[in-house]
Design a protein around this motif. Structure first.
Motif, short mmCIF file in Angstrom:
data_model
loop_
_atom_site.label_atom_id
_atom_site.label_comp_id
_atom_site.label_asym_id
_atom_site.label_seq_id
_atom_site.Cartn_x
_atom_site.Cartn_y
_atom_site.Cartn_z
N ILE A 36 0.87 -1.17 0.00
CA ILE A 36 0.00 0.00 0.00
C ILE A 36 0.91 1.22 0.00
CG2 ILE A 36 -0.21 0.27 2.52
CD1 ILE A 36 -3.27 0.83 1.91
N ASP A 37 0.40 2.34 -0.53
CA ASP A 37 1.18 3.57 -0.57
C ASP A 37 0.34 4.70 0.02
OD1 ASP A 37 2.76 5.76 -1.06
OD2 ASP A 37 3.21 5.23 -3.14
N LEU A 38 0.70 5.13 1.22
CA LEU A 38 -0.04 6.19 1.90
C LEU A 38 0.48 7.59 1.54
CD1 LEU A 38 -0.29 4.62 5.46
CD2 LEU A 38 -1.94 4.47 3.60
N SER A 39 1.56 7.65 0.77
CA SER A 39 2.20 8.94 0.50
C SER A 39 1.73 9.59 -0.79
CB SER A 39 3.72 8.76 0.46
OG SER A 39 4.11 7.96 -0.64
N ILE A 86 12.11 6.14 -4.24
CA ILE A 86 12.62 6.17 -2.86
C ILE A 86 11.79 5.24 -1.98
CG2 ILE A 86 12.86 7.63 -0.80
CD1 ILE A 86 13.54 9.96 -2.75
N ASN A 87 10.47 5.33 -2.09
CA ASN A 87 9.59 4.43 -1.32
C ASN A 87 9.89 2.97 -1.64
OD1 ASN A 87 8.29 6.61 -0.18
ND2 ASN A 87 6.50 6.48 -1.50
N GLY A 88 9.97 2.67 -2.94
CA GLY A 88 10.19 1.28 -3.37
C GLY A 88 11.54 0.75 -2.90
N LEU A 89 12.57 1.57 -2.99
CA LEU A 89 13.91 1.13 -2.55
C LEU A 89 13.94 0.84 -1.07
CD1 LEU A 89 16.34 3.44 -4.59
CD2 LEU A 89 16.32 0.92 -4.58
N ILE A 90 13.29 1.70 -0.28
CA ILE A 90 13.28 1.48 1.17
C ILE A 90 12.53 0.19 1.51
CG2 ILE A 90 12.50 2.39 3.40
CD1 ILE A 90 12.98 5.21 2.24
N VAL A 91 11.38 -0.03 0.88
CA VAL A 91 10.61 -1.26 1.11
C VAL A 91 11.43 -2.49 0.71
CG1 VAL A 91 8.56 -2.58 0.40
CG2 VAL A 91 8.37 -0.13 0.91
N TRP A 92 12.09 -2.39 -0.45
CA TRP A 92 12.87 -3.52 -0.97
C TRP A 92 14.10 -3.80 -0.11
CZ3 TRP A 92 16.05 -2.92 -6.14
CH2 TRP A 92 16.79 -4.08 -6.37
N LYS A 93 14.89 -2.78 0.15
CA LYS A 93 16.20 -3.00 0.79
C LYS A 93 16.12 -3.22 2.30
CE LYS A 93 18.73 -2.74 -2.92
NZ LYS A 93 19.44 -3.93 -3.43
N THR A 94 15.10 -2.65 2.95
CA THR A 94 15.02 -2.80 4.42
C THR A 94 14.07 -3.92 4.83
OG1 THR A 94 13.18 -1.23 4.67
CG2 THR A 94 15.43 -0.32 4.71
N VAL A 96 11.07 -3.46 5.51
CA VAL A 96 10.02 -2.87 6.35
C VAL A 96 8.72 -2.84 5.56
CG1 VAL A 96 9.30 -0.77 7.59
CG2 VAL A 96 11.71 -1.47 7.60
N ASP A 97 7.60 -3.08 6.25
CA ASP A 97 6.31 -3.10 5.58
C ASP A 97 6.01 -1.77 4.89
OD1 ASP A 97 3.06 -2.74 5.91
OD2 ASP A 97 3.67 -4.79 5.47
N ALA A 98 5.42 -1.84 3.71
CA ALA A 98 5.14 -0.64 2.91
C ALA A 98 4.23 0.33 3.65
CB ALA A 98 4.53 -1.03 1.57
N PHE A 99 3.35 -0.17 4.49
CA PHE A 99 2.45 0.70 5.26
C PHE A 99 3.27 1.67 6.12
CE2 PHE A 99 -0.08 1.90 8.91
CZ PHE A 99 -1.33 2.14 8.38
N ILE A 100 4.28 1.13 6.82
CA ILE A 100 5.11 1.95 7.70
C ILE A 100 5.99 2.91 6.89
CG2 ILE A 100 6.89 1.89 9.50
CD1 ILE A 100 4.17 0.73 10.35
N VAL A 101 6.61 2.38 5.83
CA VAL A 101 7.51 3.20 5.00
C VAL A 101 6.76 4.38 4.40
CG1 VAL A 101 8.91 3.22 2.90
CG2 VAL A 101 9.09 1.30 4.49
N THR A 102 5.60 4.11 3.81
CA THR A 102 4.88 5.19 3.11
C THR A 102 4.17 6.13 4.07
OG1 THR A 102 2.95 3.75 2.75
CG2 THR A 102 4.61 3.83 1.00
N LEU A 103 3.87 5.65 5.29
CA LEU A 103 3.32 6.55 6.31
C LEU A 103 4.38 7.59 6.68
CD1 LEU A 103 1.01 7.27 8.27
CD2 LEU A 103 2.03 5.66 9.90
N GLY A 104 5.62 7.13 6.90
CA GLY A 104 6.73 8.05 7.17
C GLY A 104 7.01 8.95 5.98
N ALA A 105 6.95 8.37 4.77
CA ALA A 105 7.20 9.15 3.55
C ALA A 105 6.14 10.23 3.38
CB ALA A 105 7.21 8.24 2.33
N HIS A 187 10.73 -5.89 -8.78
CA HIS A 187 9.34 -5.86 -9.25
C HIS A 187 8.53 -4.84 -8.45
CE1 HIS A 187 5.43 -7.30 -10.65
NE2 HIS A 187 5.07 -7.30 -9.38
N MET A 188 8.66 -4.89 -7.11
CA MET A 188 7.94 -3.93 -6.27
C MET A 188 8.43 -2.51 -6.51
SD MET A 188 7.23 -5.82 -2.62
CE MET A 188 8.95 -5.77 -2.13
N LEU A 189 9.73 -2.35 -6.73
CA LEU A 189 10.29 -1.03 -7.02
C LEU A 189 9.64 -0.44 -8.27
CD1 LEU A 189 12.37 1.25 -6.63
CD2 LEU A 189 14.00 -0.16 -7.92
N MET A 190 9.49 -1.25 -9.31
CA MET A 190 8.87 -0.77 -10.54
C MET A 190 7.43 -0.31 -10.29
SD MET A 190 10.94 -0.71 -13.03
CE MET A 190 9.73 -0.42 -14.31
#
Length: 198
Positions: A36-39, A86-94, A96-105, A187-190
């Protein structure tokens, strides 16, 4: 009731809902992918400010309005793609769940919006841009045409390409997708870049 269902009113509703609809197309792909992308709202705001402000940059001073506008659109799209990446790279490399990453983003990008415009309203009245957006073809204005076109593009990607098939596979069972040889991270990054673009 008959006035609401009038053809002109339906076309107006389609035009007005186009920006949210285009973003929703990207969110559909992201959610099928199991993320999911909250940003998206903050990215949309930052891209809009870049598009408006870039038309006043001195580097474009010698160009006519009709030439500046495509550059401004391109910069806005590149901004969205960069933030999505940036969102995709953080989700991929760390991991961390996309919900948390995109909430911060969302909070970070919203902060960038306030920093960019100094917490002041951004306003630019460009009649050439207004005329381009309100151009009508068979009763459909440009936003509605873009929405319909992007709907067919996303439909084609999700039903007729390997990337679309992989999106369903990753969203259904990520571990099985990895075992099947799908490169889940790229794939997720794309897909995050795609929603940034949209």
């Amino acid at each position: 009731k008959t006035q609401f269902m009038d053809l002109d009113n339906m076309l107006l509703l389609l035009k007005q809902s186009a920006p949210i609809g285009i973003i929703a197309l990207g969110m559909t792909v992201i959610m099928i992918n199991g993320n999911i992308d909250l940003s998206v709202g903050a990215i949309f705001a930052l891209c809009a400010i870049v598009m408006l402000d870039s038309q006043t940059w001195p580097i474009f001073a010698g160009l006519g309005e009709a030439t500046i506008i495509p550059f401004a659109w391109g910069l806005a799209l590149l901004t969205g793609m960069a933030l999505g990446a940036i969102n995709g790279l953080i989700v991929w490399k760390t991991g961390v769940d996309a919900f948390i990453v995109t909430l911060g983003a969302m909070l970070g990008y919203r902060g960038l919006v306030f920093m960019y415009n100094g917490e002041q309203p951004t306003f630019l009245l460009n009649w050439t841009l207004v005329d381009m957006i309100e151009t009508s073809v068979f009763g459909l204005e440009v936003p509605a045409i873009v929405f319909i076109a992007m709907t067919f593009v996303i439909w084609f990607i999700m039903t007729r390409t390997v990337h679309g098939r992989n999106a369903y596979a990753v969203g259904d069972n990520r571990e099985a997708a990895v075992n099947a040889g799908i490169r889940v991270g790229p794939h997720m990054l794309m897909n995050f870049i795609l929603i940034g673009f949209l």
